[in-house]
Design a protein around this motif. Structure first.
Motif, PDB file in Angstrom:
ATOM      1  N   THR A 154       0.827  -1.197   0.000  1.00 23.16           N
ATOM      2  CA  THR A 154       0.000   0.000   0.000  1.00 23.16           C
ATOM      3  C   THR A 154       0.864   1.250   0.000  1.00 23.16           C
ATOM      4  N   ARG A 155       0.291   2.350  -0.402  1.00 24.76           N
ATOM      5  CA  ARG A 155       1.014   3.620  -0.406  1.00 24.76           C
ATOM      6  C   ARG A 155       0.638   4.500   0.772  1.00 24.76           C
ATOM      7  N   SER A 156      -0.326   4.083   1.537  1.00 26.10           N
ATOM      8  CA  SER A 156      -0.798   4.893   2.653  1.00 26.10           C
ATOM      9  C   SER A 156       0.204   4.876   3.805  1.00 26.10           C
ATOM     10  N   PRO A 157       0.615   6.057   4.283  1.00 22.18           N
ATOM     11  CA  PRO A 157       1.531   6.073   5.430  1.00 22.18           C
ATOM     12  C   PRO A 157       0.873   5.542   6.705  1.00 22.18           C
ATOM     13  N   LYS A 158      -0.449   5.625   6.802  1.00 19.21           N
ATOM     14  CA  LYS A 158      -1.141   5.098   7.973  1.00 19.21           C
ATOM     15  C   LYS A 158      -1.094   3.574   8.020  1.00 19.21           C
ATOM     16  N   ALA A 159      -0.880   2.942   6.887  1.00 16.17           N
ATOM     17  CA  ALA A 159      -0.860   1.479   6.831  1.00 16.17           C
ATOM     18  C   ALA A 159       0.285   0.900   7.644  1.00 16.17           C
ATOM     19  N   LEU A 160       1.330   1.693   7.897  1.00 20.68           N
ATOM     20  CA  LEU A 160       2.453   1.190   8.678  1.00 20.68           C
ATOM     21  C   LEU A 160       2.147   1.164  10.164  1.00 20.68           C
ATOM     22  N   ASN A 161       1.115   1.867  10.590  1.00 23.44           N
ATOM     23  CA  ASN A 161       0.775   1.951  12.008  1.00 23.44           C
ATOM     24  C   ASN A 161      -0.406   1.079  12.404  1.00 23.44           C
ATOM     25  N   TRP A 162      -1.167   0.608  11.434  1.00 25.14           N
ATOM     26  CA  TRP A 162      -2.400  -0.121  11.754  1.00 25.14           C
ATOM     27  C   TRP A 162      -2.518  -1.378  10.921  1.00 25.14           C
ATOM     28  N   SER A 163      -3.194  -2.349  11.491  1.00 22.57           N
ATOM     29  CA  SER A 163      -3.491  -3.591  10.804  1.00 22.57           C
ATOM     30  C   SER A 163      -4.935  -3.961  11.133  1.00 22.57           C
ATOM     31  N   ASN A 164      -5.627  -4.499  10.177  1.00 17.67           N
ATOM     32  CA  ASN A 164      -6.998  -4.939  10.410  1.00 17.67           C
ATOM     33  C   ASN A 164      -7.015  -6.452  10.566  1.00 17.67           C
ATOM     34  N   GLN A 165      -7.685  -6.913  11.605  1.00 20.98           N
ATOM     35  CA  GLN A 165      -7.814  -8.340  11.863  1.00 20.98           C
ATOM     36  C   GLN A 165      -9.284  -8.661  12.078  1.00 20.98           C
ATOM     37  N   GLN A 166      -9.681  -9.822  11.622  1.00 19.57           N
ATOM     38  CA  GLN A 166     -11.039 -10.265  11.905  1.00 19.57           C
ATOM     39  C   GLN A 166     -11.046 -10.979  13.245  1.00 19.57           C
ATOM     40  N   VAL A 167     -12.041 -10.675  14.051  1.00 14.73           N
ATOM     41  CA  VAL A 167     -12.188 -11.352  15.340  1.00 14.73           C
ATOM     42  C   VAL A 167     -13.606 -11.885  15.442  1.00 14.73           C
ATOM     43  N   ARG A 168     -13.767 -12.858  16.274  1.00  9.93           N
ATOM     44  CA  ARG A 168     -15.084 -13.451  16.498  1.00  9.93           C
ATOM     45  C   ARG A 168     -15.973 -12.479  17.267  1.00  9.93           C
ATOM     46  N   PRO A 169     -17.285 -12.625  17.132  1.00  5.29           N
ATOM     47  CA  PRO A 169     -18.215 -11.714  17.824  1.00  5.29           C
ATOM     48  C   PRO A 169     -18.007 -11.690  19.337  1.00  5.29           C
ATOM     49  N   GLU A 170     -17.671 -12.835  19.921  1.00  2.00           N
ATOM     50  CA  GLU A 170     -17.460 -12.871  21.368  1.00  2.00           C
ATOM     51  C   GLU A 170     -16.310 -11.951  21.778  1.00  2.00           C
ATOM     52  N   MET A 171     -15.264 -11.929  20.959  1.00  2.78           N
ATOM     53  CA  MET A 171     -14.124 -11.059  21.252  1.00  2.78           C
ATOM     54  C   MET A 171     -14.528  -9.592  21.141  1.00  2.78           C
ATOM     55  N   THR A 172     -15.336  -9.265  20.159  1.00  5.96           N
ATOM     56  CA  THR A 172     -15.819  -7.895  20.002  1.00  5.96           C
ATOM     57  C   THR A 172     -16.635  -7.476  21.221  1.00  5.96           C
ATOM     58  N   VAL A 173     -17.467  -8.383  21.721  1.00  5.09           N
ATOM     59  CA  VAL A 173     -18.270  -8.098  22.910  1.00  5.09           C
ATOM     60  C   VAL A 173     -17.371  -7.900  24.123  1.00  5.09           C
ATOM     61  N   ILE A 174     -16.368  -8.763  24.282  1.00  2.00           N
ATOM     62  CA  ILE A 174     -15.446  -8.638  25.409  1.00  2.00           C
ATOM     63  C   ILE A 174     -14.723  -7.292  25.361  1.00  2.00           C
ATOM     64  N   ILE A 175     -14.256  -6.908  24.195  1.00  5.18           N
ATOM     65  CA  ILE A 175     -13.560  -5.624  24.052  1.00  5.18           C
ATOM     66  C   ILE A 175     -14.490  -4.478  24.427  1.00  5.18           C
ATOM     67  N   GLY A 176     -15.731  -4.532  23.943  1.00  8.88           N
ATOM     68  CA  GLY A 176     -16.698  -3.486  24.281  1.00  8.88           C
ATOM     69  C   GLY A 176     -17.004  -3.423  25.764  1.00  8.88           C
ATOM     70  N   LEU A 177     -17.156  -4.584  26.385  1.00  8.76           N
ATOM     71  CA  LEU A 177     -17.426  -4.611  27.826  1.00  8.76           C
ATOM     72  C   LEU A 177     -16.239  -4.069  28.628  1.00  8.76           C
TER      73      LEU A 177
END
Length: 143
Positions: free
Chosen positions: A70-93
């Protein structure tokens, strides 16, 4: 299905749909040093667990790969990962609990950093699946 009478779920659903149900501005005002606290702690734990040279070289390889993808400078600081719904709920809680206990908002990335920093030593030291291989066994596995 979440309980609609639960304030957390109501706020989370309304945030998702664009309504501003975030905490007051005082809870959102946090310096960049405090925002990066969990990241720095995670890096320290990772360097201790994997070794500074191993972690640094793996991180540099990842950044080099991202530069080619990618050419985006922000791409070096962030990564996208898929997580299960339970993990999303835990993070929110955990975000909600942190806000209630400290009066300060915490990002999802900060929660994940805190979880990883807390769990990494256990995985590396107390579980066989993630234990470091002896040098001779490691060389045999990389052939």
């Amino acid at each position: 299905m979440p309980d609609p009478s639960n304030n957390y779920w109501t706020a989370e659903i309304e945030q998702y749909h664009g309504a501003s149900k975030r905490p007051p501005p005082a809870a959102r005002q946090c310096g960049s040093a405090h925002r990066l606290r969990y990241l720095h702690h995670l890096r320290d734990v990772a360097c201790h667990g994997f070794g500074l040279s191993n972690f640094s070289s793996a991180h540099e390889r990842w950044k080099a790969q991202r530069r080619t993808e990618t050419r985006s400078p922000k791409a070096l600081n962030w990564s996208n990962q898929q997580v299960r719904p339970e993990m999303t709920v835990i993070i929110g809680l955990l975000q909600h609990r942190h806000l209630e206990n400290t009066g300060k908002e915490i990002s999802r990335a900060e929660v994940i950093n805190a979880l990883a920093a807390a769990g990494l030593p256990h995985l590396l030291e107390q579980t066989r699946a993630f234990a470091a291989l002896p040098a001779t066994e490691h060389a045999a596995n990389n052939r």
